[in-house]
Design an enzyme around this catalytic site. Structure first.
Site, PDB file in Angstrom:
ATOM      1  N   ASP A  60       0.815  -1.216   0.000  1.00 43.78           N
ATOM      2  CA  ASP A  60       0.000   0.000   0.000  1.00 43.78           C
ATOM      3  C   ASP A  60       0.845   1.260   0.000  1.00 43.78           C
ATOM      4  OD1 ASP A  60      -2.509  -1.093   0.107  1.00 43.78           O
ATOM      5  OD2 ASP A  60      -2.521  -1.246   2.290  1.00 43.78           O
ATOM      6  N   LYS A  74      -0.634   3.274  -5.578  1.00 45.14           N
ATOM      7  CA  LYS A  74      -0.243   4.358  -6.483  1.00 45.14           C
ATOM      8  C   LYS A  74      -1.448   5.230  -6.781  1.00 45.14           C
ATOM      9  CE  LYS A  74       2.727   2.575  -9.422  1.00 45.14           C
ATOM     10  NZ  LYS A  74       2.906   1.868 -10.686  1.00 45.14           N
ATOM     11  N   MET A 116      -8.524   8.476   9.755  1.00 46.51           N
ATOM     12  CA  MET A 116      -9.118   9.007   8.509  1.00 46.51           C
ATOM     13  C   MET A 116     -10.058  10.168   8.809  1.00 46.51           C
ATOM     14  SD  MET A 116      -9.908   5.447   6.502  1.00 46.51           S
ATOM     15  CE  MET A 116     -10.410   4.484   7.910  1.00 46.51           C
TER      16      MET A 116
HETATM   17  N1  SAH Z   1      -4.492  -0.093   9.364  1.00 50.76           N
HETATM   18  C1  SAH Z   1      -3.995   1.226   9.687  1.00 50.76           C
HETATM   19  C2  SAH Z   1      -5.047   2.289   9.492  1.00 50.76           C
HETATM   20  C3  SAH Z   1      -5.510   2.445   8.058  1.00 50.76           C
HETATM   21  S1  SAH Z   1      -6.645   3.762   7.843  1.00 50.76           S
HETATM   22  C4  SAH Z   1      -3.450   1.231  11.116  1.00 50.76           C
HETATM   23  O1  SAH Z   1      -3.663   0.265  11.865  1.00 50.76           O
HETATM   24  O2  SAH Z   1      -2.767   2.192  11.468  1.00 50.76           O
HETATM   25  C5  SAH Z   1      -5.568   5.100   7.415  1.00 50.76           C
HETATM   26  C6  SAH Z   1      -5.532   6.095   8.540  1.00 50.76           C
HETATM   27  O3  SAH Z   1      -4.630   5.671   9.545  1.00 50.76           O
HETATM   28  C7  SAH Z   1      -5.045   7.477   8.144  1.00 50.76           C
HETATM   29  O4  SAH Z   1      -6.078   8.259   7.585  1.00 50.76           O
HETATM   30  C8  SAH Z   1      -4.617   8.026   9.484  1.00 50.76           C
HETATM   31  O5  SAH Z   1      -5.735   8.436  10.244  1.00 50.76           O
HETATM   32  C9  SAH Z   1      -4.043   6.799  10.142  1.00 50.76           C
HETATM   33  N2  SAH Z   1      -2.594   6.727   9.991  1.00 50.76           N
HETATM   34  C10 SAH Z   1      -1.885   5.799   9.311  1.00 50.76           C
HETATM   35  N3  SAH Z   1      -0.559   6.026   9.454  1.00 50.76           N
HETATM   36  C11 SAH Z   1      -0.428   7.106  10.243  1.00 50.76           C
HETATM   37  C12 SAH Z   1       0.676   7.828  10.782  1.00 50.76           C
HETATM   38  N4  SAH Z   1       1.930   7.480  10.516  1.00 50.76           N
HETATM   39  N5  SAH Z   1       0.422   8.895  11.567  1.00 50.76           N
HETATM   40  C13 SAH Z   1      -0.834   9.270  11.859  1.00 50.76           C
HETATM   41  N6  SAH Z   1      -1.918   8.621  11.382  1.00 50.76           N
HETATM   42  C14 SAH Z   1      -1.726   7.561  10.599  1.00 50.76           C
END
Ligand code: SAH
Length: 285
Positions: A35, A57, A171
C-alpha cells in the site's frame, strides 16, 4: 505446489516498528503487494527477485480498487507463489484485511495474519499520549472519520461521549470540524484536551495540541493534513511533558547514508533511533 498469502502489518511508519515475524515473512516472499504509506526502509527489505506490486499508487487520484487487489492476491497464490500483502499499521484496524481474507477463504487458499502496530496507538505514543491511563479513562475507542461518498458521518457521538473513554479517530482530517461539533453537541466539554498527530512515528511527525473547541483552528493554522490521528480525552493533557520523540538528539536532521546496501542497515537503524530522518543512497558495490 500451492501458494499462500500472509497479511503483514507494516506498522505506522517507523521501520523499527515492523514485527520480527513480519520481517521474516517479507524475507521469504516471492510476491509483495503493498500500500501507500509503507516506509521505503521496509520496502527495501523486499528480497531481490521478488515481484513488488504497488497497489497504492495514485494515478489521477485513484488507487487500485479493492476488488482488483483481491483478485491479484488470489491469482498470485493460485500460481503457487508465496505472497505477502503488506499493509500500513495493523491489517485489521480499518485496513480491509477481512475483505481480502474472504476471497482467499472462499477459494481454499492458505493464509496467515501477522498483526502490526496500529497508528491509533503508536502515533499517540510517539507524541507523548498514553491512550489509556488508570486515573482518567477505562476504555479506548478507535473510530473511523471516513464518510461514504456524499454521506454524513455514521458515528454515534452520544454513545462515545457517555462512555467517557479515550477517542482516537482515523481518517478524520477531512471531517475534523464535523467530528468536533458532533462531540460538542453530544455534551462533551469544550475544554476537553485533544490533539492531532500527523505522520506519526516518522521523522516528519508533528503534534497539534489544544482543546476540543480550538483544535480545528490550530490544525488549520499548522496545515495538518492526512495521514493524521485525532485523539480526544484527558490523556492528551500531559503530551507536552511526555513528548520524548521530538526531544531525541538527531530530531529534525536529515542524514544521507552512502554505505553499500548490505552495510547501511545497522547504521541507519542507530541513526533513526536517535530521531534522524535517514535516507539510504545506493552506491556502487
Ligand atoms: N491499518 C492502519 C489504518 C488504516 S486507515 C493502522 O492500523 O494504522 C488510514 C488512517 O490511519 C489514516 O487516515 C490516518 O488516520 C491513520 N494513519 C496511518 N498512518 C499514520 C501515521 N503514521 N500517523 C498518523 N496517522 C496515521
Amino acid at each position: 505446489m500451492s501458494g499462500n498469502v500472509i497479511l503483514v502489518g507494516a506498522g505506522p511508519g517507523d521501520p523499527g516498528l515492523l514485527t520480527v515475524k513480519g520481517r521474516e515473512a517479507l524475507a521469504q516472499a516471492e510476491v509483495v503487494v503493498y500500500d501507500r504509506l509503507i516506509s521505503p526502509a521496509i520496502l527495501a527489505m523486499i528480497p531481490e527477485g521478488a515481484e513488488a506490486i504497488d497497489v497504492g499508487k495514485r494515478a489521477a487520484r485513484h488507487t487500485v480498487p479493492q476488488r482488483e487487489i483481491n483478485q491479484i492476491l488470489l491469482r498470485k497464490a493460485q500460481e503457487g507463489k508465496h505472497v505477502v500483502r503488506l499493509k500500513g499499521g495493523d491489517p485489521f484496524v480499518f485496513g480491509r484485511g477481512g475483505e481480502e481474507l474472504e476471497i482467499l477463504a472462499e477459494n481454499g487458499i492458505d493464509f496467515q495474519v501477522i498483526p502490526g502496530v496500529t497508528s491509533a496507538v503508536a502515533a499517540a505514543a510517539y507524541a507523548g499520549i498514553p491512550v489509556t491511563h488508570r486515573d482518567c479513562c477505562s476504555s479506548l475507542h478507535i473510530v473511523t472519520g471516513h464518510r461514504r461518498e456524499g454521506k454524513a458521518l455514521d458515528i454515534n457521538f452520544r454513545a462515545l461521549v457517555q462512555g467517557g473513554g479515550t477517542l482516537v479517530f482515523l481518517m478524520g482530517v477531512g471531517a475534523l470540524r464535523e467530528i468536533v461539533s458532533g462531540l460538542l453537541e453530544a455534551g462533551m466539554a469544550l475544554d476537553t484536551p485533544a490533539a492531532m498527530v500527523e505522520r506519526g512515528t516518522t521523522p516528519r511527525q508533528r503534534r497539534c495540541g489544544g482543546t476540543l473547541s480550538n483544535l480545528p483552528e490550530r490544525a488549520a493554522e499548522m496545515g495538518i493534513s492526512s495521514p493524521a490521528v485525532i485523539v480526544v480525552g484527558q490523556v492528551c493533557a500531559q503530551a507536552e511533558k511526555f513528548d520524548w520523540f521530538s526531544r531525541l538528539p538527531l530530531k529534525g536532521r536529515r542524514i544521507l547514508v552512502t554505505r553499500p546496501k548490505e552495510r547501511a542497515g545497522a547504521l541507519s537503524e542507530k541513526l533513526r533511533a536517535l530521531g534522524a530522518d535517514v535516507t539510504e543512497f545506493p552506491c556502487i558495490r
